[in-house]
Scaffold this active site. Structure first.
Site, PDB file in Angstrom:
ATOM      1  N   SER A 163       0.860  -1.192   0.000  1.00  0.00           N
ATOM      2  CA  SER A 163       0.000   0.000   0.000  1.00  0.00           C
ATOM      3  C   SER A 163       0.887   1.231   0.000  1.00  0.00           C
ATOM      4  CB  SER A 163      -0.885   0.027   1.246  1.00  0.00           C
ATOM      5  OG  SER A 163      -1.482   1.305   1.402  1.00  0.00           O
ATOM      6  N   TYR A 201      -1.670  -1.066  10.271  1.00  0.00           N
ATOM      7  CA  TYR A 201      -1.788  -1.304   8.828  1.00  0.00           C
ATOM      8  C   TYR A 201      -0.563  -0.741   8.102  1.00  0.00           C
ATOM      9  CZ  TYR A 201      -3.759  -1.198   4.086  1.00  0.00           C
ATOM     10  OH  TYR A 201      -3.969  -1.378   2.733  1.00  0.00           O
TER      11      TYR A 201
HETATM   12  P1  NDP Z   1     -11.149  -6.402   0.010  1.00  0.00           P
HETATM   13  O1  NDP Z   1     -11.487  -6.374   1.451  1.00  0.00           O
HETATM   14  O2  NDP Z   1     -12.113  -5.868  -0.982  1.00  0.00           O
HETATM   15  O3  NDP Z   1     -10.734  -7.910  -0.407  1.00  0.00           O
HETATM   16  C1  NDP Z   1      -9.789  -8.581   0.373  1.00  0.00           C
HETATM   17  C2  NDP Z   1      -9.434  -9.879  -0.276  1.00  0.00           C
HETATM   18  O4  NDP Z   1      -8.462 -10.537   0.590  1.00  0.00           O
HETATM   19  C3  NDP Z   1     -10.625 -10.799  -0.386  1.00  0.00           C
HETATM   20  O5  NDP Z   1     -10.533 -11.582  -1.548  1.00  0.00           O
HETATM   21  C4  NDP Z   1     -10.497 -11.665   0.877  1.00  0.00           C
HETATM   22  O6  NDP Z   1     -11.048 -12.965   0.717  1.00  0.00           O
HETATM   23  C5  NDP Z   1      -8.988 -11.783   1.010  1.00  0.00           C
HETATM   24  N1  NDP Z   1      -8.644 -12.067   2.395  1.00  0.00           N
HETATM   25  C6  NDP Z   1      -8.771 -11.263   3.472  1.00  0.00           C
HETATM   26  N2  NDP Z   1      -8.431 -11.923   4.591  1.00  0.00           N
HETATM   27  C7  NDP Z   1      -8.109 -13.186   4.206  1.00  0.00           C
HETATM   28  C8  NDP Z   1      -7.683 -14.333   4.902  1.00  0.00           C
HETATM   29  N3  NDP Z   1      -7.541 -14.352   6.243  1.00  0.00           N
HETATM   30  N4  NDP Z   1      -7.412 -15.452   4.196  1.00  0.00           N
HETATM   31  C9  NDP Z   1      -7.553 -15.479   2.849  1.00  0.00           C
HETATM   32  N5  NDP Z   1      -7.965 -14.409   2.128  1.00  0.00           N
HETATM   33  C10 NDP Z   1      -8.240 -13.283   2.812  1.00  0.00           C
HETATM   34  O7  NDP Z   1      -9.759  -5.633  -0.104  1.00  0.00           O
HETATM   35  P2  NDP Z   1      -9.042  -4.900  -1.344  1.00  0.00           P
HETATM   36  O8  NDP Z   1      -9.310  -5.618  -2.593  1.00  0.00           O
HETATM   37  O9  NDP Z   1      -9.330  -3.470  -1.239  1.00  0.00           O
HETATM   38  O10 NDP Z   1      -7.517  -5.082  -0.898  1.00  0.00           O
HETATM   39  C11 NDP Z   1      -6.678  -6.069  -1.437  1.00  0.00           C
HETATM   40  C12 NDP Z   1      -5.246  -5.748  -1.046  1.00  0.00           C
HETATM   41  O11 NDP Z   1      -4.925  -4.453  -1.521  1.00  0.00           O
HETATM   42  C13 NDP Z   1      -4.978  -5.746   0.448  1.00  0.00           C
HETATM   43  O12 NDP Z   1      -3.697  -6.266   0.689  1.00  0.00           O
HETATM   44  C14 NDP Z   1      -5.043  -4.273   0.790  1.00  0.00           C
HETATM   45  O13 NDP Z   1      -4.298  -3.966   1.938  1.00  0.00           O
HETATM   46  C15 NDP Z   1      -4.435  -3.677  -0.459  1.00  0.00           C
HETATM   47  N6  NDP Z   1      -4.764  -2.268  -0.676  1.00  0.00           N
HETATM   48  C16 NDP Z   1      -6.057  -1.870  -0.899  1.00  0.00           C
HETATM   49  C17 NDP Z   1      -6.336  -0.534  -1.091  1.00  0.00           C
HETATM   50  C18 NDP Z   1      -7.708  -0.022  -1.336  1.00  0.00           C
HETATM   51  O14 NDP Z   1      -7.903   1.207  -1.274  1.00  0.00           O
HETATM   52  N7  NDP Z   1      -8.696  -0.853  -1.654  1.00  0.00           N
HETATM   53  C19 NDP Z   1      -5.263   0.471  -1.047  1.00  0.00           C
HETATM   54  C20 NDP Z   1      -3.950  -0.062  -0.833  1.00  0.00           C
HETATM   55  C21 NDP Z   1      -3.735  -1.383  -0.642  1.00  0.00           C
HETATM   56  P3  NDP Z   1     -12.315 -13.475   1.573  1.00  0.00           P
HETATM   57  O15 NDP Z   1     -13.344 -12.402   1.518  1.00  0.00           O
HETATM   58  O16 NDP Z   1     -12.695 -14.743   0.862  1.00  0.00           O
HETATM   59  O17 NDP Z   1     -11.793 -13.735   2.970  1.00  0.00           O
END
Ligand code: NDP
Length: 237
Positions: free
Chosen positions: A132, A146
């Site tokens: 991020s 975070y």
């Molecule tokens: P979402 O919350 O929309 O999606 C998160 C994804 O990660 C889901 O597919 C979820 O799967 C999976 N996930 C979360 N916890 C677990 C777990 N314990 N085990 C397996 N899978 C897991 O998040 P984003 O798409 O927004 O974020 C994705 C990445 O991008 C993250 O690393 C986030 O920190 C990073 N990011 C996002 C930003 C944003 O503004 N959106 C900005 C900067 C970085 P499930 O639901 O099946 O558990």
């Protein structure tokens, strides 16, 4: 021939948001894609049907599950570690168990998955971790853990690049700014505050992040490793 034809791609955390866009992109480019999910089985199975990919339940808080998933679905040409969570609030009030859970998902899982994938990854292999821009810049209170987790990925990629470089394997971090997902909706209450930090005053699209990931995973990026790639509308500039 499509760019990732005959390539095997594993995405940790692919059921929703940025991870789902990455799954779609690699599938469209011809890869054999496997991805993990934890809390969203319906979304995961729908995406697997849509993209002809394979969805596997593996909770990123569980080290053995992460390692065995990587081992049993390898060797892979490309590993993407996308799964990540945020825990927000006053640092003195947050349950320490929640913070440790965040560190497991955001730091421990990327490390162990990367090392396990590298064991059998062929030359030309690619590891990409979704960090991020908060690893570089944390302009608001309540997000210290975070930010710490995303900064940790920077040192991880720099160090592992040294370990894996001699074998022709690259490892990079993609650092998005605000991206329109369930975790950070473009019409959410934070939008005006977030956009105030940016030169391009909108949320990014998950597909824009997936494009950067695809380039890093592709044949043109073989000399790019140990580096952070920010895609943030100048949030961090
Ligand atoms: P979402 O919350 O929309 O999606 C998160 C994804 O990660 C889901 O597919 C979820 O799967 C999976 N996930 C979360 N916890 C677990 C777990 N314990 N085990 C397996 N899978 C897991 O998040 P984003 O798409 O927004 O974020 C994705 C990445 O991008 C993250 O690393 C986030 O920190 C990073 N990011 C996002 C930003 C944003 O503004 N959106 C900005 C900067 C970085 P499930 O639901 O099946 O558990």
């Amino acid at each position: 021939m499509r760019v990732f034809e005959n390539k095997s791609v594993l995405v940790l955390g692919g059921s929703r948001g940025i991870g789902a866009a990455i799954v779609r992109r690699f599938a469209a480019d011809g890869a054999k894609v496997t991805f993990t999910f934890a809390g969203s089985p319906a979304a995961a199975h729908a995406l697997a049907d849509e993209t002809q990919s394979v969805a596997i339940y593996a909770d990123s808080t569980d080290r053995e599950a992460v390692i065995s998933t990587v081992r049993e679905n390898g060797p892979v040409d490309v590993l993407v570690v996308n799964a990540g969570i945020g825990v927000f609030g006053d640092a003195v009030d947050i349950d320490p168990d929640e913070i440790d859970r965040l560190f497991k998902i955001n730091i421990h899982a990327p490390y162990h998955a990367s090392v396990e994938a590298a064991r059998k990854m062929p030359e030309g292999g690619r590891i990409i971790i979704i960090g991020s821009v908060n690893g570089d810049r944390m302009p608001v209170p309540g997000m210290a853990a975070y930010a710490a987790s995303k900064s940790a990925l920077q040192g991880m990629a720099r160090g592992l690049a040294r370990d894996f470089g001699p074998r022709g394997i690259t490892i990079n971090v993609v650092q998005p700014g605000p991206i329109d997902t369930d975790a950070n909706p473009a019409n959410g209450p934070m939008k005006d505050m977030l956009h105030s930090f940016m030169a391009i005053k909108r949320h990014g699209r998950p597909e824009e992040v997936a494009s950067m990931v695809a380039w890093l995973a592709g044949p043109e990026a073989g000399f790019v490793t140990g580096a952070m790639h920010t895609i943030d509308g100048a949030f961090g500039a």
